[in-house]
Design an enzyme around this catalytic site. Structure first.
Site, short mmCIF file in Angstrom:
data_model
loop_
_atom_site.label_atom_id
_atom_site.label_comp_id
_atom_site.label_asym_id
_atom_site.label_seq_id
_atom_site.Cartn_x
_atom_site.Cartn_y
_atom_site.Cartn_z
N LYS A 115 44.15 -47.58 7.31
CA LYS A 115 43.12 -47.17 8.27
C LYS A 115 43.13 -48.10 9.47
CE LYS A 115 40.06 -50.71 7.51
NZ LYS A 115 39.60 -51.70 8.54
N ASP A 163 35.25 -50.80 2.15
CA ASP A 163 36.00 -49.65 2.66
C ASP A 163 36.52 -48.73 1.57
OD1 ASP A 163 35.66 -50.68 5.22
OD2 ASP A 163 37.60 -51.71 5.22
#
Length: 287
Positions: free
Chosen positions: A12, A137
């Site tokens: 990401k 996350d």
């Protein structure tokens, strides 16, 4: 014996990372994190075994029992009333301690694979709760698509349509950064973040120019203070022909440039490697 369950997970980037001075009861900063999945992948394979084992290729550098993957298997088994009798193998290509979410991606992919194997939806509240317990996350990687996560960056608030952006990712020579050290530096000298609303509106509208205009990371100064070479990389990226904007992702040390084309991303990545010896990849957000 059932065939292995294989999950490929992207990394990401943070299009917006807004760290607030306010902290929750756990001592974690309140965070607004807008993340997008990126086409640089790890592969996680899970198969039945007499007892839990976890291996990484290349080796992770810490005992497997300390990894997020191990925690994912043990905590999800506890939550579902099962024994974690599985063998987990991670083929790792995402750089660690880079702000790309490598360890979180692996933990999230492990949860996805185990949920599939054990007949549970990856979005089941028990799976999501385990993801939040492992790290900020991890929940994002249960269903990696452009998303706004709030709380400590562990609560999915909103998702957005996929938007393909050409990217150059560049890592400095320095070893990976420390997220706790970056947050400690933020506590010393950090400033309140800009609002994430502009970024969210741009993503919702599929407005790539708006996304570029709204890039923000108020943890970047802390990352640069701890590793000045991070600042060198992001400044260099911002000056390259074909780069529309550049930013540090997460707490570093990786930076990225949003590029005007795939060819521009490839040229920038090639120059980063040939002129500076930096590790670099030409890639894109997942569409």
């Amino acid at each position: 014996m059932a065939a292995p369950t294989v999950v490929t997970t992207p990394c990401k980037i943070n299009l917006h990372l807004g760290v607030h001075r306010e902290k929750d009861e756990r001592g974690y900063h309140r965070v607004d994190s807008v993340m997008a999945p990126v086409a640089l992948f790890d592969v996680v394979s899970v198969e039945d075994a007499p007892e839990l084992s976890v291996s990484f290729s290349p080796e992770l550098g810490i005992p497997a029992e300390k990894s997020g993957v191990w925690k994912a298997a043990t905590l999800l088994a506890q939550a579902l009333g099962r024994r974690p009798d599985v063998r987990v193998r991670v083929d790792a290509r995402i750089p660690e301690r880079a702000g790309l979410g490598g360890s979180s991606a692996d933990a999230g992919a492990t949860l996805r694979a185990l949920a599939e194997r054990w007949g549970v939806d990856a979005r089941d509240p028990r799976v999501v709760d385990v993801a939040r317990r492992i790290g900020a996350d991890v929940a994002f990687f249960l269903d990696p698509r452009p998303s706004l996560c709030v709380g400590a960056g562990d609560v999915l608030e909103r998702t957005f349509p996929a938007l393909e952006l050409s990217l150059a990712l560049v890592m400095p020579h320095a070893e990976g950064g420390s997220t706790p050290a970056a947050y400690a530096e933020f506590d010393r000298a950090g400033e309140e973040p800009a609002s994430c609303e502009g970024m969210c509106e741009a993503l919702a509208a599929g407005d790539a120019a708006g996304v570029v205009a709204c890039l923000h990371n108020n943890l970047a100064p802390a990352a640069c203070a701890l590793c000045p070479e991070v600042g060198d990389v992001v400044a260099w990226l911002g000056e390259q022909p074909g780069a529309l904007a550049a930013q540090v992702t997460g707490s570093g040390t990786c930076s990225f440039a949003v590029c005007e084309s795939e060819a521009a991303a490839e040229e920038i990545a090639a120059r980063a490697a040939s002129e500076h010896g930096w590790r670099a990849w030409a890639t894109k957000t997942l569409a």
